[in-house]
Every structure is written in structure tokens, then in C-alpha cells.
Design a protein around this motif. Sequence first.
Motif, PDB file in Angstrom:
ATOM      1  N   ALA A   1       0.854  -1.173   0.000  1.00 42.92           N
ATOM      2  CA  ALA A   1       0.000   0.000   0.000  1.00 42.92           C
ATOM      3  C   ALA A   1       0.901   1.237   0.000  1.00 42.92           C
ATOM      4  CB  ALA A   1      -0.912  -0.003   1.222  1.00 42.92           C
ATOM      5  N   TYR A   2       0.390   2.304  -0.535  1.00 48.55           N
ATOM      6  CA  TYR A   2       1.176   3.531  -0.689  1.00 48.55           C
ATOM      7  C   TYR A   2       0.415   4.709  -0.104  1.00 48.55           C
ATOM      8  CZ  TYR A   2       3.597   0.610  -4.063  1.00 48.55           C
ATOM      9  OH  TYR A   2       4.289  -0.408  -4.663  1.00 48.55           O
ATOM     10  N   ARG A   3       1.156   5.647   0.516  1.00 51.10           N
ATOM     11  CA  ARG A   3       0.573   6.894   1.005  1.00 51.10           C
ATOM     12  C   ARG A   3       1.400   8.028   0.405  1.00 51.10           C
ATOM     13  NH1 ARG A   3      -0.696   7.588   7.209  1.00 51.10           N
ATOM     14  NH2 ARG A   3       1.423   6.789   7.370  1.00 51.10           N
ATOM     15  N   HIS A   4       0.730   8.932  -0.293  1.00 53.94           N
ATOM     16  CA  HIS A   4       1.402  10.045  -0.964  1.00 53.94           C
ATOM     17  C   HIS A   4       1.289  11.302  -0.100  1.00 53.94           C
ATOM     18  CE1 HIS A   4       0.880   7.211  -4.232  1.00 53.94           C
ATOM     19  NE2 HIS A   4       1.765   7.898  -4.912  1.00 53.94           N
ATOM     20  N   TRP A   5       2.410  11.969   0.077  1.00 55.06           N
ATOM     21  CA  TRP A   5       2.478  13.196   0.869  1.00 55.06           C
ATOM     22  C   TRP A   5       2.667  14.391  -0.058  1.00 55.06           C
ATOM     23  CZ3 TRP A   5       2.737  13.311   6.372  1.00 55.06           C
ATOM     24  CH2 TRP A   5       2.716  12.054   6.975  1.00 55.06           C
ATOM     25  N   CYS A   6       1.953  15.467   0.238  1.00 55.61           N
ATOM     26  CA  CYS A   6       2.091  16.712  -0.527  1.00 55.61           C
ATOM     27  C   CYS A   6       3.428  17.355  -0.179  1.00 55.61           C
ATOM     28  CB  CYS A   6       0.937  17.659  -0.180  1.00 55.61           C
ATOM     29  SG  CYS A   6       1.058  19.261  -1.008  1.00 55.61           S
ATOM     30  N   GLY A   7       4.082  17.943  -1.177  1.00 55.85           N
ATOM     31  CA  GLY A   7       5.345  18.632  -0.944  1.00 55.85           C
ATOM     32  C   GLY A   7       5.162  20.077  -0.525  1.00 55.85           C
TER      33      GLY A   7
ATOM     34  N   TYR B   1      -0.811  17.654   3.672  1.00 54.38           N
ATOM     35  CA  TYR B   1      -1.785  16.700   3.141  1.00 54.38           C
ATOM     36  C   TYR B   1      -1.124  15.352   2.861  1.00 54.38           C
ATOM     37  CZ  TYR B   1      -4.832  14.380  -0.231  1.00 54.38           C
ATOM     38  OH  TYR B   1      -5.595  13.457  -0.895  1.00 54.38           O
ATOM     39  N   LYS B   2      -1.853  14.285   3.168  1.00 53.40           N
ATOM     40  CA  LYS B   2      -1.414  12.938   2.811  1.00 53.40           C
ATOM     41  C   LYS B   2      -2.641  12.116   2.465  1.00 53.40           C
ATOM     42  CE  LYS B   2      -1.447  11.494   7.581  1.00 53.40           C
ATOM     43  NZ  LYS B   2      -0.691  11.455   8.777  1.00 53.40           N
TER      44      LYS B   2
ATOM     45  N   GLU C   1      -3.436   9.629  -8.212  1.00 54.58           N
ATOM     46  CA  GLU C   1      -4.589  10.375  -8.708  1.00 54.58           C
ATOM     47  C   GLU C   1      -5.094  11.363  -7.653  1.00 54.58           C
ATOM     48  OE1 GLU C   1      -9.218   9.507  -9.918  1.00 54.58           O
ATOM     49  OE2 GLU C   1      -7.783   7.867 -10.053  1.00 54.58           O
ATOM     50  N   LEU C   2      -5.215  10.912  -6.409  1.00 53.26           N
ATOM     51  CA  LEU C   2      -5.693  11.803  -5.349  1.00 53.26           C
ATOM     52  C   LEU C   2      -4.704  12.932  -5.077  1.00 53.26           C
ATOM     53  CD1 LEU C   2      -7.323   9.357  -2.778  1.00 53.26           C
ATOM     54  CD2 LEU C   2      -8.447  10.878  -4.406  1.00 53.26           C
ATOM     55  N   GLN C   3      -3.409  12.633  -5.124  1.00 49.21           N
ATOM     56  CA  GLN C   3      -2.411  13.679  -4.917  1.00 49.21           C
ATOM     57  C   GLN C   3      -2.484  14.712  -6.055  1.00 49.21           C
ATOM     58  OE1 GLN C   3       1.752  12.634  -5.194  1.00 49.21           O
ATOM     59  NE2 GLN C   3       2.282  14.121  -3.620  1.00 49.21           N
ATOM     60  N   PHE C   4      -2.668  14.245  -7.268  1.00 50.75           N
ATOM     61  CA  PHE C   4      -2.800  15.145  -8.414  1.00 50.75           C
ATOM     62  C   PHE C   4      -4.025  16.043  -8.253  1.00 50.75           C
ATOM     63  CE2 PHE C   4      -4.178  16.048 -12.814  1.00 50.75           C
ATOM     64  CZ  PHE C   4      -3.043  16.720 -13.248  1.00 50.75           C
ATOM     65  N   GLN C   5      -5.168  15.463  -7.848  1.00 51.80           N
ATOM     66  CA  GLN C   5      -6.381  16.249  -7.624  1.00 51.80           C
ATOM     67  C   GLN C   5      -6.173  17.273  -6.505  1.00 51.80           C
ATOM     68  OE1 GLN C   5      -9.524  13.433  -6.895  1.00 51.80           O
ATOM     69  NE2 GLN C   5      -9.485  12.650  -8.986  1.00 51.80           N
ATOM     70  N   HIS C   6      -5.446  16.897  -5.463  1.00 52.89           N
ATOM     71  CA  HIS C   6      -5.142  17.822  -4.367  1.00 52.89           C
ATOM     72  C   HIS C   6      -4.357  19.017  -4.887  1.00 52.89           C
ATOM     73  CE1 HIS C   6      -3.672  19.393  -0.529  1.00 52.89           C
ATOM     74  NE2 HIS C   6      -2.447  19.302  -1.037  1.00 52.89           N
TER      75      HIS C   6
ATOM     76  N   GLY D   1       4.332  17.294  -6.347  1.00 53.10           N
ATOM     77  CA  GLY D   1       5.589  16.824  -5.775  1.00 53.10           C
ATOM     78  C   GLY D   1       5.324  16.248  -4.400  1.00 53.10           C
ATOM     79  N   GLY D   2       6.354  15.968  -3.693  1.00 59.65           N
ATOM     80  CA  GLY D   2       6.202  15.396  -2.361  1.00 59.65           C
ATOM     81  C   GLY D   2       6.919  14.069  -2.285  1.00 59.65           C
TER      82      GLY D   2
END
Length: 74
Positions: A2-8, A12-13, A24-29, A40-41
Motif C-alpha cells: 500500500a502507498y501513502r502520498h504526501w504533498c510537498g 496533506y497525505k 490520482e488523489l495527490q494530483f487532484q489535491h 511533488g512530495g
Amino acid sequence: MAYRHWCGECGYKTAWLSEPRGEELQFQHYIKQHPGIPPGGSVEVNRGKPNGVLGCLSLLGILLLLLILTTPWR
């Protein structure tokens, strides 16, 4: 995995998701919260949380075992 993406840019994560869904969710954020800034992030990997593929394979194995055990032998 599983992966969790953090905003740079902010704190937000995403939740623990598949890699494509997290991206996709990070891009929408970034589109909503940081327009004009390329996404990024960082990405956090949790190897202990299997994604749907491993879960499906184990379920299929259990079903196959049950089928073998419940089939009457002649």
C-alpha cells in the motif's frame, strides 16, 4: 503493498491506497490546493498492507481448497 502520498507543499497525505489511486488523489489535491505548481512530495510504502491482488489470490486459494475438500471421492 500500500502507498501513502504526501504533498510537498503542505501537510496533506492520502490514505493507504494502491499506487495509481494515491497518485490520482495527490494530483487532484494539487489542482485544487496548489494550482500552477507541479505535483511533488514523497511516497511512503507499507509493505505489510497487501493490495487487492494478494487478497484475491489468497481468497481464490481458500475457495479451491474448500472445493477439493467438499468434493465427494468415488
